[in-house]
Design a protein around this motif. Structure first.
Motif, short mmCIF file in Angstrom:
data_model
loop_
_atom_site.label_atom_id
_atom_site.label_comp_id
_atom_site.label_asym_id
_atom_site.label_seq_id
_atom_site.Cartn_x
_atom_site.Cartn_y
_atom_site.Cartn_z
N VAL A 158 0.75 -1.28 0.14
CA VAL A 158 0.06 -0.12 0.05
C VAL A 158 0.97 1.33 0.10
N GLY A 159 0.31 2.27 -0.72
CA GLY A 159 0.93 3.58 -0.69
C GLY A 159 0.67 4.50 0.88
N ALA A 160 -0.56 4.34 1.43
CA ALA A 160 -0.69 4.99 2.46
C ALA A 160 -1.35 4.14 3.61
N VAL A 161 -1.24 4.59 4.96
CA VAL A 161 -2.08 3.89 5.79
C VAL A 161 -2.62 5.07 6.78
N HIS A 162 -4.10 4.84 6.79
CA HIS A 162 -4.96 5.67 7.29
C HIS A 162 -5.45 5.21 8.77
N ALA A 163 -4.97 5.59 9.97
CA ALA A 163 -5.53 4.83 11.22
C ALA A 163 -5.93 6.02 12.09
N VAL A 164 -7.40 6.47 12.09
CA VAL A 164 -7.71 7.40 13.10
C VAL A 164 -8.85 6.75 13.69
N GLY A 165 -9.08 7.48 14.71
CA GLY A 165 -10.08 6.88 15.81
C GLY A 165 -9.37 6.89 17.03
N THR A 166 -8.03 7.49 17.05
CA THR A 166 -7.26 7.27 18.40
C THR A 166 -6.73 5.70 18.41
N GLN A 167 -6.78 5.00 17.53
CA GLN A 167 -6.79 3.47 17.80
C GLN A 167 -5.26 3.30 18.05
N LEU A 168 -4.32 4.03 17.62
CA LEU A 168 -2.85 4.10 17.74
C LEU A 168 -2.67 3.87 19.19
N GLY A 169 -3.29 4.40 19.91
CA GLY A 169 -3.33 4.28 21.40
C GLY A 169 -3.38 3.03 21.91
N LEU A 170 -4.13 2.34 21.47
CA LEU A 170 -4.41 0.82 21.99
C LEU A 170 -3.08 0.12 21.79
N GLY A 174 5.96 5.33 1.52
CA GLY A 174 4.68 5.61 1.79
C GLY A 174 4.49 6.53 2.81
N ILE A 175 3.09 6.96 3.18
CA ILE A 175 3.08 7.61 4.29
C ILE A 175 1.72 7.14 5.29
N ALA A 176 1.70 7.59 6.37
CA ALA A 176 0.57 7.44 7.30
C ALA A 176 -0.12 8.39 8.18
N VAL A 177 -1.05 8.34 8.27
CA VAL A 177 -1.78 9.17 9.24
C VAL A 177 -2.39 8.67 10.27
N VAL A 178 -2.37 9.22 11.54
CA VAL A 178 -2.53 8.56 12.90
C VAL A 178 -3.15 9.96 13.60
N ASP A 179 -3.83 9.62 14.87
CA ASP A 179 -4.49 10.79 15.55
C ASP A 179 -4.40 10.41 16.95
N ASN A 180 -4.59 11.17 17.78
CA ASN A 180 -4.41 11.14 19.28
C ASN A 180 -5.09 12.39 19.98
N TYR A 181 -5.15 12.28 21.35
CA TYR A 181 -5.45 13.39 22.32
C TYR A 181 -4.21 13.67 22.89
N ASP A 182 -3.92 14.82 22.87
CA ASP A 182 -2.49 15.53 23.87
C ASP A 182 -3.14 15.66 25.30
N PRO A 183 -2.43 14.96 26.04
CA PRO A 183 -2.72 15.22 27.43
C PRO A 183 -2.27 16.44 28.10
N THR A 184 -1.49 17.21 27.29
CA THR A 184 -1.02 18.47 27.95
C THR A 184 -2.47 19.48 27.98
N ARG A 185 -3.25 18.95 27.01
CA ARG A 185 -4.61 19.81 26.88
C ARG A 185 -5.81 19.20 27.70
N LEU A 186 -5.54 18.02 28.38
CA LEU A 186 -6.81 17.39 29.00
C LEU A 186 -6.65 17.49 30.27
N VAL A 218 0.94 13.36 10.29
CA VAL A 218 1.35 12.64 9.17
C VAL A 218 2.67 12.41 9.31
N LEU A 219 2.87 10.95 9.18
CA LEU A 219 4.24 10.61 9.04
C LEU A 219 4.62 9.99 7.87
N GLU A 220 5.87 10.15 7.51
CA GLU A 220 6.68 9.84 6.46
C GLU A 220 8.00 9.02 6.62
#
Length: 253
Positions: free
Chosen positions: A110-122, A144-156, A239-241
């Motif tokens: 694959v050329g790109a990985v899209h993994a949102v929904g904060t599942q990387l945190g699992l 390839g590139i990848a996109v992930v997401d999360n919540y920043d604890p410094t703002r929680l 966005v990760l490269e």
């Protein structure tokens, strides 16, 4: 998701002890792109030049359908068989059940990985996140590139559902489980007094700041190229490269 698709939605909630939050199935999994945040559309558009795109945790297939409508080659993977059934019934073709820790996808396919929904945190720890990023590297092209997401604890703070503090800067944890309730109809179509209630296992997430995500990527081929989020938002997308593009300076929007 499947119950919602079949017009038998019931009620999905996130629960951590006595704290409860609505699961918002319709808005999370079946929303129209016209209601999406600008950053969401920008990310999806950015990945269109890197097909085939692997959507990890594809859920009901909403993002897959958005790409497919634009002629982009996409593959969907989700750990939930019912999520995959939902995506298939909605018209998604290349979808399968699979775990992001050992993706059912060929190496360098694959050329790109899209993994949102904060599942990387699992991944539950920086080392666990690193292992997931290494798996994303395995399945993706050298460029390839990848996109992930999360919540920043410094703002929680502790008002965030499932929040667990950590003494380390930029690190916290989140724990909750899903509960799904609905009434069961009798053969005559009248709701009974007894409902169906299903309780999922407790999910444990690592929450990490963009800086800590960069730390987790150390030792993998990935570097954090961009961090995107609205001003003052606790949620961010990264966005990760691959390292062969390492000369690029990470920018936060």
């Amino acid at each position: 998701m499947l119950a919602h698709l079949h017009d038998d939605p019931g009620r999905l909630t996130y629960r951590d002890g006595g704290d409860v939050q609505d699961g918002s199935v319709a808005s999370f999994y079946f929303s129209d792109s016209s209601s999406w945040e600008t950053e969401t559309v920008e990310i999806l558009e950015r990945l269109t030049d890197h097909e085939p795109i692997l959507d990890v945790g594809c859920g009901a297939g909403t993002h897959l359908l958005w790409w497919a409508d634009r002629g982009v080659e996409v593959i969907g993977v989700d750990v939930s068989p019912n999520a995959i059934s939902t995506a298939r019934e909605r018209g998604c073709e290349r979808v399968c059940v699979g775990d992001m820790h050992t993706l059912p996808v060929a190496t360098d396919s694959v050329g790109a990985v899209h993994a949102v929904g904060t599942q990387l945190g699992l991944g539950r720890s920086l080392a666990g996140v690193r292992a997931i990023l290494e798996e994303f590297d395995r399945v993706s092209h050298e460029s390839g590139i990848a996109v992930v997401d999360n919540y920043d604890p410094t703002r929680l703070d502790e008002s965030f559902l499932g929040y667990r503090s950590d003494p380390r800067e930029g690190i916290a944890h989140r724990c909750f489980h899903f509960e799904f309730e609905r009434e069961i109809e009798s053969s005559g179509g009248t709701p009974t007094h007894h409902g169906c209630r299903e309780v999922g296992r407790t999910l444990q997430f690592l929450l990490c700041s963009p800086e800590r995500l960069r730390e987790a990527a150390t030792g993998t081929p990935w570097v954090v190229a961009d961090v995107l989020r609205s001003p003052e938002s606790e949620h961010y997308r990264a966005v990760l490269e691959k390292e062969n593009k390492k000369g690029k300076t990470a920018v936060e929007y």
